[in-house]
Design an enzyme around this catalytic site. Structure first.
Site: not given
Ligand SMILES: [Zn+2]
Length: 461
Positions: A271, A283, A317-318, A345, A415
């Protein structure tokens, strides 16, 4: 059919699925080790483009740049439209106002509504999970609920990501049902230098929308110790984040067209979007780099497989999965010819193998191919594989694989503002890329295809 002894011997021998691709695999491994460009791609995405939250200028820049790069390598690349949510982070502050005065390090959870102007000030109620929350009943009314359960390691297990993620996604809903005015979530992560970790939170129709923030692990511990004294602990929380109207964006799709069966598609996905605090290196800039580099490398080596190898760089995606939904919808009539999908991912660390969801016998077929990854130490093939973006292909019965990477440090940075390029080892990124490229090539080249999954009704999200 006349069964001869010779035929019986052939049938009884173990199938060497991996053997025909050994030479190609050797070339891929060597080229990626010496001449790979995954790191350069990731460096541009993170250092030059930066955070890529859906609908942001960074996300749009990543669409433009990846499309241009893929085309420059001679691949058949295009964008496919996706309408995405746009959420904008604002000011985020919090402090203990009684019984002491202490600043707290917080960050809004993605999708949160703002607090009222000037913030919300209320007493804190600490719970470890939803059962404890419900047992508090009326005591929660008018309070800020602190979900304080530590995550220890990994994706699964009793103290893994899966055990706490619902506190983030559903915490504000469950707390609001009992009359809470805001939520604080102990940051979901396995390390902290007082770093808060964001992530998506949801609201539910008919339930009041209360603001939600993550608090650093250190500050969750501080609140716990203050509460342990028995005195009321009051916190002021102010968030000015907001949701804006949806905006147009795109998935980026690039094909290395198959030489014999171009309608059959082996999809490799990652992503493009990332959370906004860091620069989305692990990520999922790393996954994007691996997918792009797989296509570039096979093209450069002249390894054009039997079936089409398609890279899909999913948007959103998030915080919405809109890219995944749009892809599955747009290609619904072609999903019967999607023979497998692989998602990258799970970070950028050293590859360990693949998780596999396929029909009977599929796992063993992948295990045979994975023998080619012995030089990388990536031969582990385990049941259950895929990823959020390709999960939308599951109802059509498409076999799903997830590239597995060492998960030890993943949730240290996930994140958080610390998800930056320096957390990636170029050699490990190259090895992950090589593992993906070899597996994708073999699956696109092998004479037959993996057994499909039982088609299933679309699962609720
Ligand atoms: Zn991800």
């Amino acid at each position: 059919m006349k069964v001869t002894l010779a035929l019986l011997a052939v049938l009884a021998a173990p199938v060497e699925t991996s053997a025909p691709y050994a030479e190609a695999a050797g070339r891929i491994l060597e080229a990626e080790r010496t001449d790979g460009q995954a790191w350069a791609i990731l460096q541009h995405l993170t250092d030059r483009i930066g955070p890529r939250l859906s609908g942001s200028p960074g996300a749009e820049a990543s669409v433009v740049w990846t499309l241009e790069r893929l085309r420059s390598w001679g691949l058949d690349a295009r964008t496919e439209p996706v309408i995405v949510p746009r959420w904008v982070r604002g000011i985020e502050t919090a402090e203990v106002v009684a019984p002491v005065s202490q600043r707290l390090v917080v960050t809004a959870l993605g999708g949160s509504d703002p607090t009222p102007p000037g913030g919300v000030t209320a007493e804190v109620v600490e719970v470890r999970g939803f059962d404890e929350l419900k047992s508090r009943g009326e005591a929660v009314r008018g309070k800020i609920v602190l979900f304080n359960r530590a995550m220890r390691a990994g994706f699964g297990g009793p103290e893994g990501y899966g055990s706490v993620a619902s506190l983030r996604t559903r915490g504000a809903i469950e707390a609001a049902k009992l009359g809470a005015v805001a939520t604080l979530l102990r940051s979901i992560g396995t390390a902290s230098l007082r770093t808060p970790h964001t992530g998506l939170m949801n609201y539910e129709e008919g339930v009041p929308r209360i603001p939600g923030a993550a608090v650093s692990a250190e500050d969750a511990d501080l609140l716990h110790r203050l509460l342990a004294s028995g005195e009321p602990v009051r916190v002021r929380l102010e968030l000015t984040c907001r949701s804006e109207p949806d905006v147009p964006s795109a998935n980026v799709v690039a094909d290395l067209r198959g030489r014999e069966k171009p309608e059959d598609v082996v999809l490799i996905g990652a992503h493009l979007d990332s959370w906004d605090l860091g620069t989305g290196a692990i990520d999922d800039g790393a996954g994007v780099a691996m997918v792009m580099e797989t296509l570039r490398l096979l093209k450069a080596l002249g390894l054009r497989p039997r079936r089409t190898l398609r890279g899909v760089l999913f948007m959103n995606e998030e915080n919405g999965l809109r890219g995944a939904i749009a892809y599955a919808e747009r290609h619904k009539d072609a999903l019967a010819r999607h023979v497998v999908a692989i998602e990258a991912d799970s970070g950028a660390a050293r590859p360990t193998g693949f998780g596999v969801s396929a029909g009977p016998g599929g796992l063993e077929r992948v295990r045979e191919i994975a023998r080619l990854l012995e030089p990388l130490g990536a031969t582990e093939v385990t049941p259950g594989g895929g990823g959020a973006d390709i999960s939308r292909l599951r109802p059509a019965g498409v076999p799903l694989l997830g590239l597995l990477l060492d998960p030890t440090r993943y949730f240290d940075y996930h994140h958080s503002p610390a998800d930056t390029l320096d957390k990636v080892d170029p050699a490990e990124l190259a090895r992950g890329t090589a593992a993906l490229a070899v597996m994708a090539y073999a699956l696109a080249e092998m004479p037959d295809v993996l057994p499909r999954l039982e088609p299933a009704p679309r699962e609720a999200r």
